[in-house]
Scaffold this active site. Structure first.
Site, PDB file in Angstrom:
ATOM      1  N   ASP A 197       7.110  48.883  44.401  1.00 27.90           N
ATOM      2  CA  ASP A 197       7.814  49.764  43.457  1.00 27.90           C
ATOM      3  C   ASP A 197       7.212  51.171  43.476  1.00 27.90           C
ATOM      4  OD1 ASP A 197       5.566  48.562  42.335  1.00 27.90           O
ATOM      5  OD2 ASP A 197       6.496  48.088  40.407  1.00 27.90           O
ATOM      6  N   ASP A 248      13.506  46.686  54.733  1.00 31.78           N
ATOM      7  CA  ASP A 248      14.927  47.063  54.809  1.00 31.78           C
ATOM      8  C   ASP A 248      15.229  48.158  53.787  1.00 31.78           C
ATOM      9  OD1 ASP A 248      17.727  46.855  55.441  1.00 31.78           O
ATOM     10  OD2 ASP A 248      17.982  45.665  53.620  1.00 31.78           O
ATOM     11  N   LYS A 279       4.085  42.915  46.854  1.00 27.63           N
ATOM     12  CA  LYS A 279       4.322  42.781  45.405  1.00 27.63           C
ATOM     13  C   LYS A 279       3.370  41.676  44.955  1.00 27.63           C
ATOM     14  CE  LYS A 279       6.674  43.702  41.618  1.00 27.63           C
ATOM     15  NZ  LYS A 279       6.691  44.999  40.916  1.00 27.63           N
ATOM     16  N   ASP A 335      15.809  52.626  54.445  1.00 28.47           N
ATOM     17  CA  ASP A 335      16.997  53.436  54.113  1.00 28.47           C
ATOM     18  C   ASP A 335      16.592  54.599  53.210  1.00 28.47           C
ATOM     19  OD1 ASP A 335      18.639  51.538  55.465  1.00 28.47           O
ATOM     20  OD2 ASP A 335      20.270  51.860  54.034  1.00 28.47           O
ATOM     21  N   TYR A 378      14.780  36.528  53.710  1.00 27.18           N
ATOM     22  CA  TYR A 378      15.993  36.424  54.526  1.00 27.18           C
ATOM     23  C   TYR A 378      16.141  35.035  55.147  1.00 27.18           C
ATOM     24  CZ  TYR A 378      17.260  41.423  54.701  1.00 27.18           C
ATOM     25  OH  TYR A 378      17.675  42.689  54.416  1.00 27.18           O
TER      26      TYR A 378
HETATM   27  C1  IPM Z   1      19.664  46.315  58.638  1.00 27.58           C
HETATM   28  C2  IPM Z   1      20.782  45.685  57.843  1.00 27.58           C
HETATM   29  C3  IPM Z   1      20.722  44.165  57.979  1.00 27.58           C
HETATM   30  C4  IPM Z   1      19.430  43.694  57.307  1.00 27.58           C
HETATM   31  C5  IPM Z   1      21.916  43.386  57.397  1.00 27.58           C
HETATM   32  C6  IPM Z   1      23.233  43.924  57.872  1.00 27.58           C
HETATM   33  C7  IPM Z   1      21.812  41.933  57.725  1.00 27.58           C
HETATM   34  O1  IPM Z   1      20.767  46.103  56.525  1.00 27.58           O
HETATM   35  O2  IPM Z   1      19.549  46.033  59.836  1.00 27.58           O
HETATM   36  O3  IPM Z   1      18.933  47.130  58.070  1.00 27.58           O
HETATM   37  O4  IPM Z   1      19.387  43.534  56.080  1.00 27.58           O
HETATM   38  O5  IPM Z   1      18.473  43.469  58.036  1.00 27.58           O
HETATM   39 MN    MN Z   2      19.400  47.768  56.156  1.00 28.49          MN
END
Ligand code: IPM
Ligand code: MN
Ligand code: NAD
Length: 357
Positions: free
Chosen positions: A222, A246, A190, A250, A141
């Site tokens: 993975d 990240d 990785k 999710d 990032y």
């Molecule tokens: C998160 C989001 C952010 C990230 C984006 C919106 C910059 O996906 O906070 O999980 O990737 O960190």
């Molecule tokens: Mn995110």
């Protein structure tokens, strides 16, 4: 206690769910005799529209004397032009970097009563109680990046960079947290392909040797993605770099039934933190009053715990959320169907349960 809290509603469903969380904070304040002073500021797309910057000076100024920051979400189709010079997400990333919030905690715990809400079989998700510790101010990032024409072709590049001190501080934090839990850390990398991830594994191995009371396992990202849905209960603390953390978090949200449930805390060495749900601005449901506010409300609970030291109050919010779920209350994303509660009704339900407790 008297505390200043900066509110950053942001875009999409952000304002709706931050309003809900503020109502919950107000209920806690009156029940427990606190005074929360809110300073509402701009971030993200709305900040670009109003000031030209996704992280305006007035927002940065608010951070100078605030005790905690509650953020909704940023971004949306309005600001999604791939050629745009400024993007809402830069406000969020800039804030994390500016404040040095290197550790993003994302707890994933099954809520009793929601076993059926996950697309996974209940016997797989049973007993899931894990914590992502995501590195937040380094990695791909924040490495060298850019766009240029190479050999006549449009080319974009991003670079994953980690030095040993960045890896050490996040893995050591994961170990300290694991010590208060089931004493097991899974370090994600990785290392079979990427040099940055070989440094990651090397340092994680050193930290493991220095902390023999906590087990540290290494898992390639993975196969970790696969294990997270096939055997999620095996995980305790999962430490990962910025991008892998990240993505996996999710995926982890699905275990509990909805992305809309998961809170997070972004922390540094002192008590200042940013608290936000892990989901985004949900443009598909924004403005409809149907967003699940529970991830935001649980983020407010984390704020009380980590930045203000109000453990009883944090636990009161969490208990009220669990009670609302146990009482059968559901937003649409939790499979509420025709009987679904909207954002405000769910917030009211949580507040009533805090008051009644
Ligand atoms: C998160 C989001 C952010 C990230 C984006 C919106 C910059 O996906 O906070 O999980 O990737 O960190
Ligand atoms: Mn995110
Ligand atoms: P998203 O998380 O916004 O939405 C994914 C799906 O989950 C959508 O179907 C959405 O309706 C649903 N969802 C999310 N939160 C919900 C809630 N509280 N209640 C009910 N349903 C919910 O992800 P996306 O669509 O990929 O991204 C949309 C925008 O959000 C993008 O601009 C992205 O950059 C941004 N984003 C911001 C943050 C943040 O501010 N921390 C995090 C992730 C994404």
């Amino acid at each position: 206690m008297k505390a200043k809290i900066t509110l950053l509603p942001g875009d999409g469903i952000g304002p709706e769910i931050v309003r809900a969380a503020r109502q919950v904070l107000d209920t806690v304040a009156s029940k427990f005799g606190h005074e929360f002073i809110y300073d509402e500021q701009l971030i993200g797309g709305i900040a670009i529209d109003e000031t030209g910057s996704p992280l305006p000076d007035a927002t940065l100024a608010s951070f100078e004397d605030t005790q905690a920051i509650l953020l909704g979400a940023v971004g949306g189709p309005k600001w999604d032009d791939p050629k745009a010079k400024v993007r809402p997400e830069q406000g969020l990333l800039g804030m994390r970097k500016h404040l040095g919030l290197f550790a993003n905690l994302r707890p994933v715990k099954m809520v009793p009563g929601l076993e059926g809400a996950s697309p996974l079989k209940p016997e797989r998700t049973q007993g899931v109680d894990l914590l992502f510790v995501r590195e937040l101010v380094g990695g791909i990032y924040f490495g060298p990046r850019g766009r240029e024409v190479r050999d006549g072709k449009r080319t974009g590049f991003d670079t994953m960079v980690y030095d040993e001190s960045e890896v050490r501080r996040i893995v050591e934090l994961a170990v300290r947290i694991a010590r208060g839990r089931r004493k097991h850390v899974t370090s994600i990398d990785k290392a079979n392909v990427l040099d940055a991830m070989r440094v990651w594994r090397e340092v994680a191995t050193e930290v493991a040797a220095e902390n023999p009371d906590v087990t540290i396992e290494h898992q390639l990202v993975d196969s970790a993605a696969m294990l997270l849905v096939t055997n999620p209960a095996k995980f305790d603390v999962i430490v990962a770099g910025n991008m892998f953390g990240d993505i996996l978090s999710d995926e982890g949200a699905v275990l509990t039934g909805s992305l809309g449930l998961l809170p997070s805390a972004s922390l540094r060495e002192d008590s200042l933190g940013v608290y936000e749900p892990i989901h985004g601005s949900a443009p598909d449901i924004a403005g409809k009053g149907v967003a699940n506010p529970l991830g935001q409300i649980l983020s407010a609970a984390m704020l009380l715990r980590h930045s203000l030291g109000l453990e009883t109050e944090a636990a009161a919010i969490e208990a009220a959320v669990h009670k609302a779920i146990a009482d059968g209350l559901r937003t649409r994303d939790l499979g509420g169907g025709d009987a679904s509660l909207g954002t405000n009704a769910m917030a009211d339900a949580v507040c009533e349960r805090i008051e009644a407790a």
